[in-house]
Design an enzyme around this catalytic site. Structure first.
Site, PDB file in Angstrom:
ATOM      1  N   ASN A 180      -3.162   2.322  -9.764  1.00  0.00           N
ATOM      2  CA  ASN A 180      -3.552   1.235  -8.606  1.00  0.00           C
ATOM      3  C   ASN A 180      -3.733   0.020  -9.220  1.00  0.00           C
ATOM      4  OD1 ASN A 180      -4.745   1.867  -6.104  1.00  0.00           O
ATOM      5  ND2 ASN A 180      -6.624   1.150  -6.389  1.00  0.00           N
ATOM      6  N   LYS A 181      -4.019  -0.586  -8.242  1.00  0.00           N
ATOM      7  CA  LYS A 181      -4.078  -1.975  -8.009  1.00  0.00           C
ATOM      8  C   LYS A 181      -4.664  -2.831  -9.399  1.00  0.00           C
ATOM      9  CE  LYS A 181      -2.429  -4.607  -5.769  1.00  0.00           C
ATOM     10  NZ  LYS A 181      -1.257  -4.900  -6.954  1.00  0.00           N
TER      11      LYS A 181
ATOM     12  N   GLY B 276       0.755  -1.030  -0.329  1.00  0.00           N
ATOM     13  CA  GLY B 276       0.252   0.080  -0.208  1.00  0.00           C
ATOM     14  C   GLY B 276       0.804   1.604  -0.152  1.00  0.00           C
TER      15      GLY B 276
ATOM     16  N   ASP C  22      -1.221   4.308  -6.038  1.00  0.00           N
ATOM     17  CA  ASP C  22      -0.085   4.136  -5.918  1.00  0.00           C
ATOM     18  C   ASP C  22       0.274   5.077  -6.410  1.00  0.00           C
ATOM     19  OD1 ASP C  22      -1.147   1.241  -5.955  1.00  0.00           O
ATOM     20  OD2 ASP C  22       0.416   1.722  -4.518  1.00  0.00           O
TER      21      ASP C  22
ATOM     22  N   GLN D 218      -5.517  -9.406  -1.961  1.00  0.00           N
ATOM     23  CA  GLN D 218      -5.808  -7.854  -0.862  1.00  0.00           C
ATOM     24  C   GLN D 218      -7.210  -8.122  -0.744  1.00  0.00           C
ATOM     25  OE1 GLN D 218      -3.541  -7.721  -3.683  1.00  0.00           O
ATOM     26  NE2 GLN D 218      -1.717  -6.995  -3.305  1.00  0.00           N
TER      27      GLN D 218
END
Ligand code: MRU
Length: 349
Positions: free
Chosen positions: A250-251, A48, A240, A199
């Site tokens: 992001n993810k 994270g 991120d 996650q």
């Protein structure tokens, strides 16, 4: 709200919650050098973007204390350089890592050499505290932005883990969800599993359930059907790295969700502190995307699930273009339809 020490300083060591062991075990390994913390970041003990930034800051402090134990170095910049380089290389996409290292490096030469380790530790602690305060403010602003219906119920979809576990505490996207629980009569959260590292299933579900928040797990491929058949009031995710024009990394899977949200006219919120905005990168095309090991995709719990010999593509992040982001929620305000000019104004005020 449940409390756990994601990254803290404890008796001269960096102590972190090992997120690889969650949700089955809560264990707290301790680290005494920058190289050890860099390896822990790479191995996803801590993950994270803001939490990685905090870990890197404490890593620089612990490295300085370790080096000072051998005598004050002639040049702190030279002595700390290998540890800082290892930290910088540990994960490439989360810009908070570089941001935190730059903030620590800025202190070199500003205090007497003997006092530097203590000064670095104060700075790391300040980064941690500021992150918690930013998360609370983003939570407040984001919850106020969410649509209020007559029955005061709210259904949200989140992806990956942008919670207390991914920050110094409280969370970015999950901070908005926590604050929404105080504002809305009923909050229901759908958490996507987040293939391949899970996650969502392992961390977000664990974290939200600990706080008694109504949470339902879906696999990533179910999001479109969920939006079409059950109704989602907003998608809320972290980031991120956000480029100067608002494109947000992001993810992996976030981009697909943004396309689905646009198709279903669902507000798509990206929640991140200013430390996640990389103004030196003009657009998402310049954001480095980490590619991770093939076995994350071919195996599950150490057990092979994919056909032997199949090729694997495993990017850990994707980029959502700014045009698909309804609003960027930061501690300095909510920016609707983010673009370069609006983001620049956030930093000016
Ligand atoms: O690979 P991870 O688990 O470090 O990825 C984390 C994410 O993508 C989060 O959504 C992001 O860092 C925001 S955390 C507040």
């Amino acid at each position: 709200m449940s409390v756990f020490d994601v990254v803290v300083w404890r008796a001269g060591k960096v102590r972190m919650l090992d997120q690889r062991a969650l949700p089955l075990q809560e264990i707290y390994p301790e680290y005494t050098s920058a190289q050890e913390v860099a390896e822990a970041i790479r191995a996803m003990v801590v993950r994270g973007a803001p939490a990685i930034g905090c870990a890197a800051a404490f890593a620089v402090a612990v490295e300085a204390f370790r080096l000072a134990g051998q005598g004050t170095p002639a040049s702190w910049a030279e002595a700390l350089a290998p540890g800082m380089a290892a930290l910088r290389a540990s994960r490439p996409t989360a810009v908070n890592l570089v941001w935190a290292l730059q903030r620590m490096a800025a202190l070199l030469g500003t205090v007497e050499p003997d006092r530097l380790p203590e000064r670095l530790l104060c700075e790391a602690e300040a980064i941690r505290q500021e992150d918690i305060e930013s998360c609370r403010e983003m939570g407040r602003l984001g919850a106020a932005y969410l649509p209020m219906k007559d029955d005061r119920s709210l259904t949200l979809l989140t992806h990956c883990n942008a919670g207390a576990l991914a920050t110094a505490g409280y969370g970015t996207a999950l901070g908005v969800i926590r604050a929404a629980c105080e504002r809305f009569a009923q909050v229901r959260v759908y958490a996507s599993e987040t293939r391949p590292y899970l996650q969502g299933a392992r961390l977000t579900a664990w974290e939200l359930l600990r706080d008694g928040i109504d949470t339902t797990l879906i696999t990533d491929g179910m999001a479109g059907h969920l939006m079409k058949t059950r109704g989602v009031d907003a998608v809320v995710v972290g980031a991120d790295r956000v480029a100067a024009n608002g494109d947000a990394a992001n993810k992996i899977g976030t981009y697909s969700l943004s396309v689905l949200a646009a198709r279903h006219r669902i507000p798509f919120l990206v929640v991140c502190p200013l430390s996640t905005i990389d103004r030196a990168t003009p657009s998402g095309e310049g954001i480095p995307i980490e590619e991770r090991a093939a076995d994350e995709v071919t195996h599950c719990n150490g057990q092979r699930t994919a056909a032997l010999g199949v090729k694997v593509f495993n990017p850990a992040f994707d980029v959502t273009p700014a045009e698909l982001i309804t609003a960027l929620v930061t501690e300095k305000g909510v920016v609707e339809a983010p673009d370069t000019a609006k983001i620049a104004r956030l930093f000016a005020g």
